[in-house]
Design a protein around this motif. Structure first.
Motif, PDB file in Angstrom:
ATOM      1  N   ARG A  77      42.770  48.187  42.770  1.00  0.00           N
ATOM      2  CA  ARG A  77      43.471  48.275  41.371  1.00  0.00           C
ATOM      3  C   ARG A  77      43.059  49.597  40.693  1.00  0.00           C
ATOM      4  O   ARG A  77      42.193  50.389  41.109  1.00  0.00           O
ATOM      5  CB  ARG A  77      42.846  47.161  40.626  1.00  0.00           C
ATOM      6  CG  ARG A  77      41.522  47.041  40.301  1.00  0.00           C
ATOM      7  CD  ARG A  77      40.971  45.634  40.003  1.00  0.00           C
ATOM      8  NE  ARG A  77      39.574  45.605  39.931  1.00  0.00           N
ATOM      9  CZ  ARG A  77      38.565  45.764  41.041  1.00  0.00           C
ATOM     10  NH1 ARG A  77      39.037  45.704  42.085  1.00  0.00           N
ATOM     11  NH2 ARG A  77      37.256  45.641  40.719  1.00  0.00           N
ATOM     12  N   ARG A 108      39.691  44.372  46.685  1.00  0.00           N
ATOM     13  CA  ARG A 108      40.710  44.252  45.916  1.00  0.00           C
ATOM     14  C   ARG A 108      41.217  45.552  45.180  1.00  0.00           C
ATOM     15  O   ARG A 108      40.331  45.759  44.146  1.00  0.00           O
ATOM     16  CB  ARG A 108      40.385  42.615  45.210  1.00  0.00           C
ATOM     17  CG  ARG A 108      40.571  41.562  45.857  1.00  0.00           C
ATOM     18  CD  ARG A 108      39.965  40.431  44.890  1.00  0.00           C
ATOM     19  NE  ARG A 108      40.055  39.170  45.607  1.00  0.00           N
ATOM     20  CZ  ARG A 108      38.983  38.763  46.195  1.00  0.00           C
ATOM     21  NH1 ARG A 108      37.779  39.449  46.162  1.00  0.00           N
ATOM     22  NH2 ARG A 108      38.977  37.269  46.812  1.00  0.00           N
ATOM     23  N   THR A 123      45.746  47.711  33.802  1.00  0.00           N
ATOM     24  CA  THR A 123      45.412  47.318  34.890  1.00  0.00           C
ATOM     25  C   THR A 123      46.714  47.356  36.049  1.00  0.00           C
ATOM     26  O   THR A 123      47.440  46.404  35.815  1.00  0.00           O
ATOM     27  CB  THR A 123      44.703  46.025  35.083  1.00  0.00           C
ATOM     28  OG1 THR A 123      43.450  45.775  34.134  1.00  0.00           O
ATOM     29  CG2 THR A 123      44.126  45.710  36.500  1.00  0.00           C
ATOM     30  N   TYR A 159      47.787  46.875  40.072  1.00  0.00           N
ATOM     31  CA  TYR A 159      47.615  46.368  41.133  1.00  0.00           C
ATOM     32  C   TYR A 159      48.689  46.795  42.209  1.00  0.00           C
ATOM     33  O   TYR A 159      49.712  46.497  42.475  1.00  0.00           O
ATOM     34  CB  TYR A 159      47.705  44.693  41.177  1.00  0.00           C
ATOM     35  CG  TYR A 159      46.810  44.128  40.236  1.00  0.00           C
ATOM     36  CD1 TYR A 159      45.572  43.733  40.634  1.00  0.00           C
ATOM     37  CD2 TYR A 159      47.094  43.916  38.881  1.00  0.00           C
ATOM     38  CE1 TYR A 159      44.294  43.257  39.779  1.00  0.00           C
ATOM     39  CE2 TYR A 159      46.291  43.355  38.166  1.00  0.00           C
ATOM     40  CZ  TYR A 159      45.034  42.917  38.445  1.00  0.00           C
ATOM     41  OH  TYR A 159      43.999  42.343  37.450  1.00  0.00           O
ATOM     42  N   ASP A 168      38.026  49.329  44.516  1.00  0.00           N
ATOM     43  CA  ASP A 168      38.367  48.363  45.653  1.00  0.00           C
ATOM     44  C   ASP A 168      37.040  47.207  45.588  1.00  0.00           C
ATOM     45  O   ASP A 168      37.261  46.280  46.544  1.00  0.00           O
ATOM     46  CB  ASP A 168      38.626  48.721  46.984  1.00  0.00           C
ATOM     47  CG  ASP A 168      37.208  49.402  47.536  1.00  0.00           C
ATOM     48  OD1 ASP A 168      36.339  49.834  46.999  1.00  0.00           O
ATOM     49  OD2 ASP A 168      37.302  49.325  48.922  1.00  0.00           O
TER      50      ASP A 168
END
Length: 431
Positions: free
Chosen positions: A317, A315, A196, A198, A300
């Motif tokens: 990623r 958010r 993951t 970010y 997102d």
């Protein structure tokens, strides 16, 4: 008189001596008349009983020797229990050791890639070219290993997790495998890697602390920002499960692409997004990974359907998952990880789409926001109506309490007639 006392005091011996011949004359007691008092014969251990014998002066008995009282057959139950415990501990040790070996093999194969992309890899100090790969990964449990990386342009940080089979518990591993075979909603245990990433997305000033050396990153806010969207390449075996479990993928449409293997498909919100990010290099990396590849997602949106307004905040990623080969040969999987780590650079450069594309992408998000707002307004309306009903009931109860019995009866009759008129009017309107 004197003779009488003489016979009593001094004549005892005469009586005894005279009684002895009478006793000896009795033939029934002739054998025991002169028998000596019984005396125990002292025990003298022989040579045959010297080994393992009881202490001197005691007769020999087998109760002093446990090996004569019991045999191995008397401990059959305990032996079986000890064998089972030994087998369990042996399998536990072998399984835990096998999981550590797989995690060590993975980080050895990919440690150089991580060190070349990030300034810090692992949970310690900054990474160096001669850093030991084993120090880059940490065991969270006997089947979970994790690492962390940061210190890269366009990337805030990266989380990486290895989830391995529970080889240290064969019974549980067998149960989970059986459930995965018979129940479609349950996944069979497997060795997998979840990555993951970010991205900064223009938030360097909020994330990067005010320390020397961070000014360069904070000065590039505008260059790291990119448009939000959902795009993914998934293994068709996982497509149905992902669409059901992830809200962000449920808003996309599915379409195959000739660049990709037949067992994969693209899930996207726009064909232009697919043309931008489905490069030949990415397609080649997926082909090299083979059917071990599960998915690559750029999103997102949240995993669960948003129910509150703060859950609709994007958010961004990047997510990658693939399974580990049983042979621990990662040559075909290394290019896929390397390409994924460089995706944030491509997003910062190319993820700026035409207004027509963004309008289509935002339509779904705006609809989700409208539904949440509508649900919130309906909830508030219900609360207001409940408050009015409580106030109306309190007023009615106060009016009734202020009346006497006859007045209360008339009040209730008028109320009943009013309700009947309302109900009859509703029936007339329906007819």
């Amino acid at each position: 008189m004197a003779d009488f006392f003489k016979n009593i005091v001094g004549g005892g011996s005469t009586t005894t001596s005279s009684a002895a011949p009478a006793a000896s004359a009795d033939s029934d007691f002739a054998d025991f008349a002169d028998a000596p008092s019984p005396v125990p014969v002292p025990f003298e251990p022989s040579a045959a009983t010297t080994f393992g014998a009881a202490p001197t002066g005691r007769p020999y008995t087998k109760w002093y020797n446990i090996h004569e009282r019991y045999s191995l057959s008397d401990f059959r139950g305990e032996g079986i229990i000890l064998i089972i415990i030994g087998v369990i501990f042996t399998l536990h040790f072998i399984g835990a050791r096998r999981n550590r070996a797989k995690a060590r093999a993975w980080i050895k194969a990919h440690g150089s890639i991580l060190a070349s992309e990030f300034a810090v890899v692992g949970f310690g100090a900054a990474s160096t070219p001669d850093q030991e790969p084993e120090k880059m990964i940490k065991a969270k449990s006997l089947f979970e290993y994790a690492t962390y990386a940061t210190g890269r342009q366009n990337v805030a940080f990266m989380d990486l997790k290895l989830t391995l089979q529970k080889r240290f518990n064969p019974v549980m591993n067998f149960i989970e495998t059986a459930m995965g075979f018979f129940i479609d909603s349950v996944s069979a245990p497997e060795d997998s890697v979840d990555v993951t990433i970010y991205p900064f997305d223009g938030k360097e000033a909020q994330i990067v602390p005010s320390i020397p050396g961070a000014a360069e990153l904070r000065s590039k806010d505008a260059k790291s920002a990119f448009d939000g969207f959902v795009w993914a390449i998934v293994n068709k075996d996982k497509m149905k499960q992902l669409r059901e479990e992830r809200y962000d993928l449920s808003i996309t449409f599915t379409k195959d692409n000739t660049k990709l293997p037949i067992w994969t498909t693209v899930m996207s919100e726009s064909a232009e997004i697919t043309e931008t990010f489905l490069t030949n290099e990415l397609a080649d990396a997926i082909k090299q990974a083979g059917d071990l590849f599960d998915f690559l997602i750029i999103s997102d949106q949240p995993v669960d359907k948003p129910k509150k307004m703060d859950e609709t905040i994007p958010r961004k990623r990047i997510l990658l998952r693939y399974r580990l080969p049983s042979s621990d040969n990662y040559e075909g999987l290394a290019p896929l990880l390397a390409y994924t780590l460089r995706l944030p650079d491509q997003l910062a450069t190319a993820a700026h789409f035409r207004p027509e594309v963004l309008r289509k992408v935002r339509a779904v998000r705006d609809e989700a926001v409208r539904q949440i707002q509508k649900a919130a307004e309906e909830e508030k309306a219900e609360e207001r109506q409940a408050e009015r009903d409580r106030a109306r009931k309190a007023k009615r109860d106060a009016e009734l309490n202020a009346l006497d019995a006859k007045a209360q009866k008339r009040y209730l009759e008028k109320e009943r007639e009013k309700e009947m008129r309302k109900s009859s009017k509703k029936q007339t309107m329906r007819a």
